[in-house]
Design a protein around this motif. Structure first.
Motif, PDB file in Angstrom:
ATOM      1  N   ASP A 109      54.383  53.023  26.227  1.00 26.12           N
ATOM      2  CA  ASP A 109      53.255  52.758  25.329  1.00 26.12           C
ATOM      3  C   ASP A 109      53.707  52.673  23.872  1.00 26.12           C
ATOM      4  N   VAL A 110      54.769  51.893  23.640  1.00 31.41           N
ATOM      5  CA  VAL A 110      55.263  51.733  22.273  1.00 31.41           C
ATOM      6  C   VAL A 110      54.281  50.846  21.508  1.00 31.41           C
ATOM      7  N   LYS A 111      53.499  51.473  20.658  1.00 38.96           N
ATOM      8  CA  LYS A 111      52.464  50.751  19.927  1.00 38.96           C
ATOM      9  C   LYS A 111      53.027  50.131  18.653  1.00 38.96           C
ATOM     10  N   ASP A 112      52.247  49.213  18.119  1.00 34.32           N
ATOM     11  CA  ASP A 112      52.657  48.570  16.871  1.00 34.32           C
ATOM     12  C   ASP A 112      52.790  49.594  15.751  1.00 34.32           C
ATOM     13  N   SER A 113      51.964  50.647  15.797  1.00 40.52           N
ATOM     14  CA  SER A 113      52.018  51.670  14.744  1.00 40.52           C
ATOM     15  C   SER A 113      53.367  52.383  14.739  1.00 40.52           C
ATOM     16  N   TYR A 114      53.962  52.575  15.931  1.00 39.94           N
ATOM     17  CA  TYR A 114      55.275  53.221  16.005  1.00 39.94           C
ATOM     18  C   TYR A 114      56.349  52.305  15.437  1.00 39.94           C
ATOM     19  N   GLN A 115      56.274  51.023  15.771  1.00 37.52           N
ATOM     20  CA  GLN A 115      57.222  50.067  15.209  1.00 37.52           C
ATOM     21  C   GLN A 115      57.097  50.013  13.694  1.00 37.52           C
ATOM     22  N   GLU A 116      55.879  50.136  13.179  1.00 36.70           N
ATOM     23  CA  GLU A 116      55.676  50.133  11.732  1.00 36.70           C
ATOM     24  C   GLU A 116      56.319  51.365  11.090  1.00 36.70           C
ATOM     25  N   VAL A 117      56.236  52.519  11.777  1.00 38.83           N
ATOM     26  CA  VAL A 117      56.886  53.733  11.275  1.00 38.83           C
ATOM     27  C   VAL A 117      58.407  53.525  11.224  1.00 38.83           C
ATOM     28  N   LEU A 118      58.973  52.920  12.287  1.00 40.94           N
ATOM     29  CA  LEU A 118      60.416  52.658  12.315  1.00 40.94           C
ATOM     30  C   LEU A 118      60.830  51.742  11.170  1.00 40.94           C
ATOM     31  N   TYR A 119      60.052  50.687  10.934  1.00 39.53           N
ATOM     32  CA  TYR A 119      60.393  49.745   9.864  1.00 39.53           C
ATOM     33  C   TYR A 119      60.255  50.405   8.492  1.00 39.53           C
ATOM     34  N   PHE A 120      59.241  51.270   8.340  1.00 38.30           N
ATOM     35  CA  PHE A 120      59.061  51.981   7.074  1.00 38.30           C
ATOM     36  C   PHE A 120      60.246  52.905   6.800  1.00 38.30           C
ATOM     37  N   LEU A 121      60.670  53.664   7.825  1.00 36.36           N
ATOM     38  CA  LEU A 121      61.789  54.589   7.656  1.00 36.36           C
ATOM     39  C   LEU A 121      63.089  53.840   7.425  1.00 36.36           C
TER      40      LEU A 121
END
Length: 310
Positions: free
Chosen positions: A189-201
């Protein structure tokens, strides 16, 4: 921290190979690398602490870099060696969380520290007569403290978001440590919000420091070096900066390769090799990078040998 899936109590680390002979060879290699890492970094820390000639801002940063590398390598290498020689290749859920948190915190801290060292190099070259005053002990402590605080705050963000993913029953981690790419492979359940956190970090901890370092060298440090009148002075300045540039290129380059491509394109076999470089090999190389070309460190090492042999 609440576990993302209560059925997952441990993970299985596949490591590099299932061949017993290759595992034994890898154990010996990692033991040699880890031993050299311990000796190199501890020696550099002792030299910087013991020799009064090395009590300047540049070596304060290098000493902290060695401390980070010492701790960073210890997060991975002992577990890798155990995995190589033991039939039990499991790591508990809590152990995976702890390894993930400390690896992220130390990696991010090192990113910030390397950026702070670029500022130190600029001050040393552009204003050498006022270097000690400009890079005061208080400022050095602040820069190092901010590096650690920033690194571990971001590690908390990454760890809390990663381990609230839903791991779909499969607990086999196709890697030698708990990291983002193999764990993302297990999540359903890798959501877009998690990908956004990865890109932010990634942007705040790796890309931004990289751009700041590049900008400092292109617009400030190189310009300051070119203003130096004597050829010998320019060569000395370039030599001073070369160690830092080598560290930045090797460290940031390998991290950017691993984390800049999207999760669906992870090639875990190749990623393992690159990950090994910045987690295990790089901490061994840093003491060599900062000592082989450095006359002050060589002199301090000679003094230490004389003291121990007498």
């Amino acid at each position: 921290m609440e576990k993302s899936n209560h059925t997952v109590t441990e993970f299985i680390l596949l490591g590099f190979t299932q061949d017993p002979m290759m595992q034994l060879i890898l154990f010996v290699l990692f033991l040699m690398v880890y031993s050299m890492t311990l000796v190199g970094n501890i020696t550099l820390i002792v030299l910087i602490y013991a020799d009064s000639h090395l009590h300047i801002p540049m070596y304060f940063s290098i000493g902290n870099l060695s401390f980070l590398d010492l701790w960073y390598s210890s997060v991975y290498t002992p577990k890798i060696m155990v995995t190589c020689v033991s039939e039990d290749k499991s790591i508990s859920f809590d152990g995976c969380v702890a390894q993930f948190f400390f690896s992220a915190g130390l990696a991010y801290s090192e990113c910030y520290l390397l950026a702070a060292m670029a500022y130190d190099r600029y001050i040393a070259i552009s204003n050498p007569l006022l270097y000690a005053q400009a890079m005061s002990r208080w400022l050095c402590i602040c820069l190092v403290s901010i590096s650690y605080i920033g690194g571990f705050v971001n590690a908390i963000i990454l760890t809390s978001n990663t381990f609230t993913l839903n791991f779909c029953g499969d607990n086999i981690v196709d890697d030698f440590f708990c990291d983002v790419p193999p764990l993302v492979k297990l999540a359903c359940d890798v959501k877009d919000s998690y990908q956004e956190v990865l890109y932010f970090l990634l942007a705040s901890n790796v890309i931004t420091p990289t751009l700041l370092i590049l900008a400092s060298y292109i617009f400030f440090i190189i310009a300051a070096i070119l203003r130096i009148c004597s050829t010998q002075g320019r060569l000395k300045a370039f030599s001073t900066c070369s160690s830092h540039l080598i560290s930045v290129t090797l460290y940031y380059g390998s991290i950017l390769y691993i984390y800049c491509h999207p999760s669906f394109s992870y090639a875990l076999e190749w990623d393992k090799i690159v990950s090994t470089f910045y987690t295990v090999v790089f901490p061994m190389l840093n003491p060599m990078i900062y000592s082989l070309k450095n006359k002050d460190v060589k002199e301090a090492l000679k003094k230490l040998f004389k003291m121990t042999s007498s």
